[in-house]
Design an enzyme around this catalytic site. Structure first.
Site, short mmCIF file in Angstrom:
data_model
loop_
_atom_site.label_atom_id
_atom_site.label_comp_id
_atom_site.label_asym_id
_atom_site.label_seq_id
_atom_site.Cartn_x
_atom_site.Cartn_y
_atom_site.Cartn_z
N TYR A 50 0.82 -1.22 0.00
CA TYR A 50 0.00 0.00 0.00
C TYR A 50 0.85 1.27 0.00
O TYR A 50 0.41 2.31 0.49
CB TYR A 50 -0.96 -0.01 1.19
N ASN A 125 -13.51 -4.40 2.76
CA ASN A 125 -13.97 -4.75 1.40
C ASN A 125 -13.52 -6.14 0.93
O ASN A 125 -13.68 -6.48 -0.24
CB ASN A 125 -13.61 -3.65 0.40
N GLU A 139 3.08 -5.61 -7.71
CA GLU A 139 2.50 -6.32 -6.58
C GLU A 139 2.86 -7.81 -6.59
O GLU A 139 3.15 -8.39 -5.54
CB GLU A 139 0.97 -6.15 -6.60
P1 TYD Z 1 -7.34 2.01 -3.22
O1 TYD Z 1 -6.08 1.43 -3.77
O2 TYD Z 1 -7.67 3.44 -3.55
O3 TYD Z 1 -8.63 1.14 -3.64
P2 TYD Z 1 -8.79 -0.35 -4.18
O4 TYD Z 1 -8.54 -1.29 -3.03
O5 TYD Z 1 -10.23 -0.42 -4.66
O6 TYD Z 1 -7.80 -0.50 -5.31
O7 TYD Z 1 -7.31 1.90 -1.63
C1 TYD Z 1 -6.68 0.83 -0.99
C2 TYD Z 1 -7.46 0.50 0.26
O8 TYD Z 1 -7.51 1.63 1.13
C3 TYD Z 1 -8.94 0.16 0.00
O9 TYD Z 1 -9.12 -1.19 -0.38
C4 TYD Z 1 -9.57 0.51 1.31
C5 TYD Z 1 -8.75 1.67 1.83
N1 TYD Z 1 -9.45 2.95 1.60
C6 TYD Z 1 -10.14 3.54 2.64
O10 TYD Z 1 -10.19 2.99 3.76
N2 TYD Z 1 -10.79 4.73 2.43
C7 TYD Z 1 -10.79 5.33 1.21
O11 TYD Z 1 -11.41 6.44 1.07
C8 TYD Z 1 -10.07 4.73 0.13
C9 TYD Z 1 -10.03 5.38 -1.22
C10 TYD Z 1 -9.41 3.54 0.38
#
Ligand code: TYD
Length: 152
Positions: A50, A125, A139
């Site tokens: 991340y 999620n 990754e």
């Molecule tokens: P991101 O890489 O923007 O989304 P994705 O997983 O859909 O590719 O963000 C990484 C993780 O960060 C996401 O799975 C959950 C967390 N996150 C939050 O908690 N709040 C937020 O507003 C966003 C954009 C992400």
């Protein structure tokens, strides 16, 4: 275009025993699974994964979530997959739905199995997928050794 995509089944999804349901949805996309393993990811690996969230207010909650801290999972685990095929990233991310399960269509994976804790502001999620073929390669190199990924 034939490409690869990293998919991570997150600790709460393993605890809820919904890995099979998630993989069932992904297998309908007719991609190839070219690598899979269960691991207890280190905090260092999660922070590298991340790295693009540096400076974001939700970085720490995201790291805690991936460590299983919020679910009180002592031996937290993640299952990492590499899927390969035509437009793998787009197909998988469409099947996942929006980042925040509250915004994800009900028939998507995150819409079906995820949840957003509004009070704690934590996004549960359930599943991660790479957001581009280029980022997938970065990754995959973090999560797998070269010999662990087959070429379909
Ligand atoms: P991101 O890489 O923007 O989304 P994705 O997983 O859909 O590719 O963000 C990484 C993780 O960060 C996401 O799975 C959950 C967390 N996150 C939050 O908690 N709040 C937020 O507003 C966003 C954009 C992400």
């Amino acid at each position: 275009m034939k490409e690869r995509c990293l998919v991570l089944i997150k600790p709460d999804a393993l605890e809820k025993r919904i890995t099979g349901l998630v993989v069932d949805r992904l297998e309908r996309l007719e991609l190839d699974i070219v690598a899979a393993k269960t691991l207890a990811a280190t905090e260092d690996l999660i922070r590298k994964h991340y790295a693009h969230l540096a400076g974001k207010p939700f970085l720490e909650s995201t790291v805690h979530y991936m460590m299983g801290d919020y679910n009180h999972i002592a031996n937290h685990k993640i299952i990492a997959f590499v899927f390969q095929g035509e437009d793998a990233v787009k197909k998988i991310r469409t099947a996942l739905g929006a980042t925040n399960p509250d915004n994800a269509a009900p028939d998507t994976i995150r819409g079906s199995f995820g949840k957003f804790d509004k009070v704690a502001d934590v996004v549960y999620n359930c599943v991660h997928a790479s957001d581009s073929a280029q980022d997938a390669e970065r990754e995959i190199a973090l999560w797998f050794k070269p010999g662990e990924v087959l070429d379909a």
